[in-house]
Design an enzyme around this catalytic site. Structure first.
Site, PDB file in Angstrom:
ATOM      1  N   LYS A 141      44.656   1.247  42.964  1.00 24.24           N
ATOM      2  CA  LYS A 141      44.282  -0.114  42.632  1.00 24.24           C
ATOM      3  C   LYS A 141      45.893  -0.755  41.327  1.00 24.24           C
ATOM      4  CE  LYS A 141      41.668  -3.489  40.690  1.00 24.24           C
ATOM      5  NZ  LYS A 141      40.425  -4.566  40.621  1.00 24.24           N
ATOM      6  N   ARG A 176      39.944 -17.339  21.191  1.00 26.54           N
ATOM      7  CA  ARG A 176      41.415 -18.006  22.452  1.00 26.54           C
ATOM      8  C   ARG A 176      41.627 -16.511  22.784  1.00 26.54           C
ATOM      9  NH1 ARG A 176      42.190 -21.819  19.311  1.00 26.54           N
ATOM     10  NH2 ARG A 176      42.040 -23.589  20.344  1.00 26.54           N
ATOM     11  N   ARG A 192      47.612  -8.907  46.414  1.00 24.54           N
ATOM     12  CA  ARG A 192      46.014  -8.746  45.410  1.00 24.54           C
ATOM     13  C   ARG A 192      45.334  -8.911  46.972  1.00 24.54           C
ATOM     14  NH1 ARG A 192      44.097  -8.710  39.841  1.00 24.54           N
ATOM     15  NH2 ARG A 192      41.645  -7.651  40.251  1.00 24.54           N
ATOM     16  N   GLU A 252      33.536   1.922  47.894  1.00 20.93           N
ATOM     17  CA  GLU A 252      34.747   1.134  46.883  1.00 20.93           C
ATOM     18  C   GLU A 252      35.980   2.124  47.539  1.00 20.93           C
ATOM     19  OE1 GLU A 252      35.680  -2.122  46.309  1.00 20.93           O
ATOM     20  OE2 GLU A 252      33.622  -2.958  45.448  1.00 20.93           O
ATOM     21  N   ASN A 271      39.964  -7.551  48.937  1.00 21.41           N
ATOM     22  CA  ASN A 271      38.994  -7.808  49.627  1.00 21.41           C
ATOM     23  C   ASN A 271      38.668  -7.020  50.860  1.00 21.41           C
ATOM     24  OD1 ASN A 271      37.463 -10.095  48.845  1.00 21.41           O
ATOM     25  ND2 ASN A 271      38.076 -11.282  50.051  1.00 21.41           N
ATOM     26  N   LYS A 317      40.611  -8.741  36.002  1.00 23.81           N
ATOM     27  CA  LYS A 317      38.877  -9.793  36.332  1.00 23.81           C
ATOM     28  C   LYS A 317      38.587  -9.283  34.730  1.00 23.81           C
ATOM     29  CE  LYS A 317      40.574 -10.361  40.852  1.00 23.81           C
ATOM     30  NZ  LYS A 317      40.148 -10.854  42.524  1.00 23.81           N
ATOM     31  N   HIS A 336      35.201  -7.049  52.129  1.00 26.86           N
ATOM     32  CA  HIS A 336      34.553  -8.152  51.480  1.00 26.86           C
ATOM     33  C   HIS A 336      33.709  -9.016  52.392  1.00 26.86           C
ATOM     34  CE1 HIS A 336      35.667  -5.093  48.264  1.00 26.86           C
ATOM     35  NE2 HIS A 336      34.842  -5.337  47.795  1.00 26.86           N
ATOM     36  N   HIS A 387      30.933  -9.693  51.195  1.00 33.09           N
ATOM     37  CA  HIS A 387      29.908 -10.638  49.832  1.00 33.09           C
ATOM     38  C   HIS A 387      28.734 -11.984  50.506  1.00 33.09           C
ATOM     39  CE1 HIS A 387      33.713 -10.936  47.195  1.00 33.09           C
ATOM     40  NE2 HIS A 387      32.236  -9.832  47.188  1.00 33.09           N
ATOM     41  N   HIS A 393      26.425  -3.671  46.250  1.00 35.79           N
ATOM     42  CA  HIS A 393      27.598  -3.833  46.246  1.00 35.79           C
ATOM     43  C   HIS A 393      27.828  -3.384  47.689  1.00 35.79           C
ATOM     44  CE1 HIS A 393      31.501  -6.404  45.993  1.00 35.79           C
ATOM     45  NE2 HIS A 393      32.363  -4.964  45.766  1.00 35.79           N
ATOM     46  N   GLU A 417      46.725 -12.417  41.608  1.00 37.80           N
ATOM     47  CA  GLU A 417      46.643 -12.196  43.806  1.00 37.80           C
ATOM     48  C   GLU A 417      46.790 -13.797  43.825  1.00 37.80           C
ATOM     49  OE1 GLU A 417      41.886 -11.307  43.995  1.00 37.80           O
ATOM     50  OE2 GLU A 417      41.689 -12.674  45.607  1.00 37.80           O
TER      51      GLU A 417
HETATM   52  P1  NAD Z   1      26.245  -2.115  37.078  1.00 41.19           P
HETATM   53  O1  NAD Z   1      26.878  -2.656  36.496  1.00 41.19           O
HETATM   54  O2  NAD Z   1      24.699  -3.125  37.330  1.00 41.19           O
HETATM   55  O3  NAD Z   1      25.662  -0.241  37.518  1.00 41.19           O
HETATM   56  C1  NAD Z   1      24.659  -0.433  38.130  1.00 41.19           C
HETATM   57  C2  NAD Z   1      23.025   0.517  37.468  1.00 41.19           C
HETATM   58  O4  NAD Z   1      24.052   1.498  36.545  1.00 41.19           O
HETATM   59  C3  NAD Z   1      23.500  -0.347  35.946  1.00 41.19           C
HETATM   60  O5  NAD Z   1      21.350  -0.168  36.290  1.00 41.19           O
HETATM   61  C4  NAD Z   1      23.681   0.413  34.780  1.00 41.19           C
HETATM   62  O6  NAD Z   1      23.076   0.677  33.862  1.00 41.19           O
HETATM   63  C5  NAD Z   1      23.326   1.456  35.718  1.00 41.19           C
HETATM   64  N1  NAD Z   1      24.473   2.830  35.001  1.00 41.19           N
HETATM   65  C6  NAD Z   1      25.629   2.309  34.550  1.00 41.19           C
HETATM   66  N2  NAD Z   1      25.824   3.617  34.108  1.00 41.19           N
HETATM   67  C7  NAD Z   1      25.508   4.232  34.067  1.00 41.19           C
HETATM   68  C8  NAD Z   1      25.015   6.133  34.029  1.00 41.19           C
HETATM   69  N3  NAD Z   1      26.640   6.769  33.879  1.00 41.19           N
HETATM   70  N4  NAD Z   1      24.446   6.580  34.522  1.00 41.19           N
HETATM   71  C9  NAD Z   1      23.406   6.072  34.674  1.00 41.19           C
HETATM   72  N5  NAD Z   1      22.746   4.580  34.883  1.00 41.19           N
HETATM   73  C10 NAD Z   1      24.258   3.652  34.541  1.00 41.19           C
HETATM   74  O7  NAD Z   1      26.664  -2.339  39.019  1.00 41.19           O
HETATM   75  P2  NAD Z   1      28.563  -1.544  38.728  1.00 41.19           P
HETATM   76  O8  NAD Z   1      28.955  -1.186  40.661  1.00 41.19           O
HETATM   77  O9  NAD Z   1      29.141  -1.104  38.065  1.00 41.19           O
HETATM   78  O10 NAD Z   1      29.093  -3.243  38.684  1.00 41.19           O
HETATM   79  C11 NAD Z   1      28.777  -4.026  39.905  1.00 41.19           C
HETATM   80  C12 NAD Z   1      29.285  -5.532  39.265  1.00 41.19           C
HETATM   81  O11 NAD Z   1      30.542  -5.433  39.035  1.00 41.19           O
HETATM   82  C13 NAD Z   1      28.878  -6.844  39.682  1.00 41.19           C
HETATM   83  O12 NAD Z   1      28.602  -8.296  38.891  1.00 41.19           O
HETATM   84  C14 NAD Z   1      30.405  -7.555  40.798  1.00 41.19           C
HETATM   85  O13 NAD Z   1      31.059  -8.340  40.815  1.00 41.19           O
HETATM   86  C15 NAD Z   1      31.442  -6.073  39.441  1.00 41.19           C
HETATM   87  N6  NAD Z   1      32.683  -6.144  40.052  1.00 41.19           N
HETATM   88  C16 NAD Z   1      33.931  -6.486  39.251  1.00 41.19           C
HETATM   89  C17 NAD Z   1      35.005  -6.131  39.510  1.00 41.19           C
HETATM   90  C18 NAD Z   1      36.289  -6.682  38.896  1.00 41.19           C
HETATM   91  O14 NAD Z   1      37.742  -6.753  39.410  1.00 41.19           O
HETATM   92  N7  NAD Z   1      36.389  -7.269  37.689  1.00 41.19           N
HETATM   93  C19 NAD Z   1      35.480  -5.800  40.888  1.00 41.19           C
HETATM   94  C20 NAD Z   1      34.315  -5.501  41.291  1.00 41.19           C
HETATM   95  C21 NAD Z   1      33.186  -5.215  41.055  1.00 41.19           C
HETATM   96  N1  GLY Z   2      38.271  -6.622  43.131  1.00 38.03           N
HETATM   97  C1  GLY Z   2      38.877  -6.984  42.991  1.00 38.03           C
HETATM   98  C2  GLY Z   2      40.082  -7.527  42.732  1.00 38.03           C
HETATM   99  O1  GLY Z   2      40.223  -6.927  41.402  1.00 38.03           O
HETATM  100  O2  GLY Z   2      41.342  -8.489  42.817  1.00 38.03           O
END
Ligand code: NAD
Ligand code: GLY
Length: 390
Positions: free
Chosen positions: A223, A119, A237, A183, A241, A141, A244, A248, A261, A233
């Protein structure tokens, strides 16, 4: 090192940003000394940066390392189940800590595993991509994809701390860096004119991490402010978007293979400013400066073969729909946005038409696509499938 507080009552925490911050991990995580600690990462990140992190965590006691497979396709319930088993085998108890060490994928999936194990156990984010530093690690999130919809299964689980060491960015591939910059630009357009100006003066070639520390701090502040104002949200918040809604949809219709992305958000930003300009919400000169800022970050894979009607259908399926209406965040100036839920299909079609005919302009000394770059009509590079559909 700077600390940006996020005031959320008993869920308050700080985002700390500093070059070489990893060396301070033992003092930053002192509260967890001697408690069970599990660090979740992937092979790529761990092989590049695991040594320093492992050494620092070792000073807090014995820790367990769990590596997940790389890629969006592994942001799945199956990975969460494996992590839960790993937590159990590691003896993680409710007073323990999960450290999510990686990009947004590791952060989201490890965060969701932490939110749901017993939990909820404490979580600390140690982000390693630009996107994760300025966006996904902040705000609580966490979640995984469902085969039919991205990020469908999730929770709000605020971390105990977000520890941003921009030094990790030295190994990040340029395309991932660029994705994060879209971003950062999104944050600037939402509410930070100074950040917007800084983006216009980014040197070429970019020299990470030194050139990025100030931008990261500014984007994290923006942020933090949004999350403090509207943690769950309920309204405000949603400004995050920006770019997006169409972004998306573009990711979905290209089966998450064509764009990162951030690149899709770049196109989405252009769509948002086109709609805002057509509505006379955004003046021509502001339209031009935002469009130039997007181009400066570029190039992005083009929109070759993308059917606008399929994009429109995907927009209609937007999971952030309320009362059957899709809301759009529209810039009214650099640093100011409004949210509107009365954008018609015809307006979106108009914006998509303008994207389809988008021609990247050469930017003197910029990173933009320029005459030989990948503009709207050019063929994409393949990207690994996420396996996720909206
Ligand atoms: P990712 O985590 O897939 O990383 C991209 C690539 O870079 C991967 O291959 C990873 O192994 C590599 N990598 C990471 N750090 C590295 C480093 N320092 N040096 C070399 N390679 C490295 O992609 P991302 O863009 O970081 O994240 C995308 C994800 O984030 C999506 O799933 C998206 O839905 C999510 N997201 C979540 C939120 C949220 O609020 N929780 C907001 C935006 C995006
Ligand atoms: N990345 C959008 C949010 O955190 O609300």
């Amino acid at each position: 090192m700077i600390r940006i507080p996020i005031r959320l009552g008993d869920r308050s925490y700080s985002v700390s940003v500093g070059l070489g911050l990893v060396d301070s991990l033992p003092s930053l995580l002192d509260a967890f000394k001697g408690r069970p600690i599990v660090v979740v990462s992937n092979l790529r990140v761990w092989s590049l940066h695991g040594e320093s992190v492992g050494k620092a965590l070792g000073l807090l006691g014995r820790y367990t390392r769990l590596l997940i497979r790389d890629g969006e396709v592994h942001k799945s319930p199956a990975t969460v189940e494996r992590l839960h088993t790993g937590f159990l085998d590691a003896g993680l108890t409710r007073d323990g800590l999960v450290v999510a060490f990686g990009g947004g994928v590791v952060g989201d999936v490890a965060g969701f595993a932490a939110a749901t194990y017993m939990r909820g156990v404490a979580l600390v984010h140690l982000p390693t991509t630009l996107l994760a530093m300025v966006d996904s690690s902040i705000g609580g999130k966490v979640g995984v994809n469902h085969p039919k919809a991205k990020n469908l299964i999730g929770a709000f689980h605020q971390p105990r701390a977000v520890l941003v060491d921009p030094s990790f960015l030295t190994t990040l591939p340029p395309r991932e860096l660029q994705g994060g910059l879209y971003e950062v630009l999104k944050c600037a357009v939402i509410g930070d004119r100074r950040l917007f100006r800084s983006l216009a003066h980014l040197p070429t070639p970019l020299n990470p991490p030194a050139d990025l520390v100030g931008l990261i701090e500014a984007a994290c502040r923006l942020k933090a402010h949004v999350v403090e104002t509207d943690e769950r949200e309920l309204g405000f918040r949603r400004v995050l978007n920006l770019g997006h809604t169409v972004g998306h949809a573009l990711e979905a219709v290209t089966l998450f293979r064509r764009f990162t992305h951030g690149e899709a958000v770049g196109w989405g930003l252009l769509a948002a400013i086109s709609i805002a300009r057509d509505r006379k919400l955004l003046k021509e000169n502001d339209f031009a400066s935002i469009a130039t800022a997007v181009e400066r970050i570029g190039p992005r894979p083009g929109l070759f073969g993308v059917d606008p009607e399929r994009v429109l259908e995907a927009v209609q399926r937007d999971k952030k729909k309320r009362d059957g209406r899709v809301s759009f965040v529209l810039p009214t100036a650099v640093g100011r946005v409004v949210t509107r839920s009365d954008v018609s299909k015809e307006e979106v079609r108009g914006a998509l038409r303008s994207l389809a005919s988008w021609v990247s302009r050469p930017l003197p000394g910029g990173r933009g696509a320029g005459p030989s770059g990948r503009g709207a009509g050019s063929r994409p590079r393949r990207r690994r499938s996420t396996g996720a559909r909206r």
